[in-house]
Design an enzyme around this catalytic site. Structure first.
Site, short mmCIF file in Angstrom:
data_model
loop_
_atom_site.label_atom_id
_atom_site.label_comp_id
_atom_site.label_asym_id
_atom_site.label_seq_id
_atom_site.Cartn_x
_atom_site.Cartn_y
_atom_site.Cartn_z
N TYR A 1 47.78 7.70 90.81
CA TYR A 1 47.24 7.38 89.47
C TYR A 1 46.72 8.66 88.81
CZ TYR A 1 44.19 5.43 85.88
OH TYR A 1 43.58 5.14 84.68
N SER B 1 43.03 9.69 81.13
CA SER B 1 41.83 9.29 81.88
C SER B 1 41.03 10.53 82.24
CB SER B 1 42.29 8.59 83.17
OG SER B 1 41.20 8.39 84.05
N1 NAP Z 1 39.30 0.81 82.40
C1 NAP Z 1 39.11 2.04 82.82
O1 NAP Z 1 38.11 2.32 83.53
C2 NAP Z 1 40.07 3.14 82.43
C3 NAP Z 1 39.64 4.48 82.57
C4 NAP Z 1 40.51 5.50 82.22
C5 NAP Z 1 41.77 5.21 81.71
N2 NAP Z 1 42.16 3.91 81.58
C6 NAP Z 1 43.51 3.68 81.07
O2 NAP Z 1 43.45 2.87 79.91
C7 NAP Z 1 44.69 2.17 79.75
C8 NAP Z 1 44.39 0.70 79.48
O3 NAP Z 1 43.75 0.14 80.60
P1 NAP Z 1 42.57 -0.95 80.49
O4 NAP Z 1 41.38 -0.36 81.11
O5 NAP Z 1 42.49 -1.48 79.12
O6 NAP Z 1 43.14 -2.03 81.53
P2 NAP Z 1 43.54 -3.57 81.35
O7 NAP Z 1 42.43 -4.33 80.71
O8 NAP Z 1 44.01 -3.99 82.69
O9 NAP Z 1 44.78 -3.52 80.32
C9 NAP Z 1 46.01 -2.97 80.70
C10 NAP Z 1 47.06 -3.28 79.66
O10 NAP Z 1 48.29 -2.71 80.10
C11 NAP Z 1 49.29 -3.72 80.14
N3 NAP Z 1 50.21 -3.53 81.26
C12 NAP Z 1 49.91 -3.33 82.58
N4 NAP Z 1 51.02 -3.27 83.31
C13 NAP Z 1 52.06 -3.46 82.44
C14 NAP Z 1 53.48 -3.52 82.60
N5 NAP Z 1 54.06 -3.38 83.81
N6 NAP Z 1 54.24 -3.71 81.51
C15 NAP Z 1 53.67 -3.85 80.30
N7 NAP Z 1 52.35 -3.80 80.08
C16 NAP Z 1 51.54 -3.61 81.14
C17 NAP Z 1 48.50 -5.03 80.33
O11 NAP Z 1 49.25 -6.12 79.79
P3 NAP Z 1 50.03 -7.26 80.62
O12 NAP Z 1 49.28 -7.45 81.90
O13 NAP Z 1 49.96 -8.43 79.69
O14 NAP Z 1 51.41 -6.73 80.78
C18 NAP Z 1 47.28 -4.77 79.48
O15 NAP Z 1 47.52 -5.06 78.15
C19 NAP Z 1 45.49 2.40 81.04
O16 NAP Z 1 46.47 3.40 80.80
C20 NAP Z 1 44.44 2.91 82.02
O17 NAP Z 1 45.00 3.74 83.00
C21 NAP Z 1 41.34 2.87 81.92
#
Ligand code: NAP
Length: 261
Positions: free
Chosen positions: A154, A141
């Site tokens: 985080y 991130s």
């Molecule tokens: N969106 C942003 O602004 C942003 C910015 C920087 C970095 N990121 C990073 O990008 C990555 C993906 O996030 P996203 O933005 O795509 O969020 P998201 O739409 O909430 O997706 C998160 C994914 O992680 C899975 N997950 C969460 N907790 C889990 C658990 N305990 N066990 C297994 N799987 C789990 C969820 O699947 P299930 O709920 O089905 O388990 C889902 O597929 C993360 O590492 C996040 O920190 C996001």
């Protein structure tokens, strides 16, 4: 096209991970999709199998538990899956002042954002080295560059995975195995809702689509780059955060994140 190679994507049931899986399927990779929501994974697997004539397997598991890596490795062994591309993307955030945060949720967050990807990468790299090729994509991130009030643990976990992965990238040079770290900024996914953070107008204006973030990450991984930050505003923010003293950065980030809370 990368036919007959297997890509394991964690957190493929939504957001960036789902779009990374779509991007890899278009390039011909077979997929091993992991998350907790099996119905979503299965629907994605069915769609990508149909559209791209690839194979897609689904594995439902909570990756934030202490024994998560061993459980996943046992499943891979049982299904005789050999991983050529590993995408450590699964994760969640929690927007809360440090001393008010639930300690168990904080521990689960550190496990899924740092300990689990480290353990899984360590377990799969030896096989990649033996075969002489392999690619790893760690999803960190822009918080990796910024101590972030409200996102204390985080941001600390994301800083740790960036640091560890940059070292691995360096130590693997010349082996045919690469480790790339993707550092997205605000991205339109379910992340904000789950973390309990209501974004403000500035964050909404700079939010990128998960498709664009995924494409940038996959391209950088296939090129074997060390780190990639998608989007100009995110690159600038990360650069300034590393140039300015922390006594300036921390209150500035707090102000930006406070937004519409
Ligand atoms: N969106 C942003 O602004 C942003 C910015 C920087 C970095 N990121 C990073 O990008 C990555 C993906 O996030 P996203 O933005 O795509 O969020 P998201 O739409 O909430 O997706 C998160 C994914 O992680 C899975 N997950 C969460 N907790 C889990 C658990 N305990 N066990 C297994 N799987 C789990 C969820 O699947 P299930 O709920 O089905 O388990 C889902 O597929 C993360 O590492 C996040 O920190 C996001």
């Amino acid at each position: 096209m990368r036919k007959n190679e297997m890509a394991l994507v964690t957190g493929a049931s939504a957001g960036i991970g789902e779009d990374i899986a779509r991007d890899l399927a278009r390039r011909g990779f077979n997929l091993y999709l992991v998350a907790r929501r099996g119905d979503r994974l299965q629907a994605l697997a069915d769609e990508l199998t149909r559209e791209h004539q690839i194979q897609a397997l689904v594995h439902t598991q909570d990756l934030s538990t202490p024994g998560a890596c061993d459980e996943l490795l046992a499943a891979l062994e049982e299904e005789r899956v050999s991983v050529d591309v590993l995408v450590n993307n699964a994760g969640f955030g929690s927007f809360c002042p440090t001393m008010e945060a639930d300690p168990e949720r904080e521990r689960a967050m550190v496990r899924i954002l740092f300990q689990f990807p480290v353990d899984l990468t360590r377990a799969l790299v030896p096989g990649m080295l033996e075969r002489g090729h392999g690619q790893i994509l760690q999803v960190a991130s822009t918080a990796s560059f910024q101590p972030s009030p409200g996102y204390g643990m985080y941001a600390a976990s994301k800083a740790a995975i960036l640091s560890w992965s940059n070292v691995l990238h360096f130590e693997l040079r010349g082996t045919g195995v690469t480790c790339t770290t993707l550092c997205p900024g605000p991205t339109a996914t379910e992340f904000g809702e789950i973390s309990g953070h209501i974004s403000n107008r500035l964050q909404d204006a700079t939010k990128m689509s998960s498709e664009a973030v995924a494409r940038t990450g996959v391209q950088a991984m296939l090129q074997g780059r060390a780190t990639v930050i998608p989007g100009f505003a995110n690159k600038l923010g990360a650069l300034l955060s590393t140039r300015m003293p922390r006594w300036v950065v921390v209150p500035l980030v707090a102000r930006v994140l406070r937004g519409s809370q």
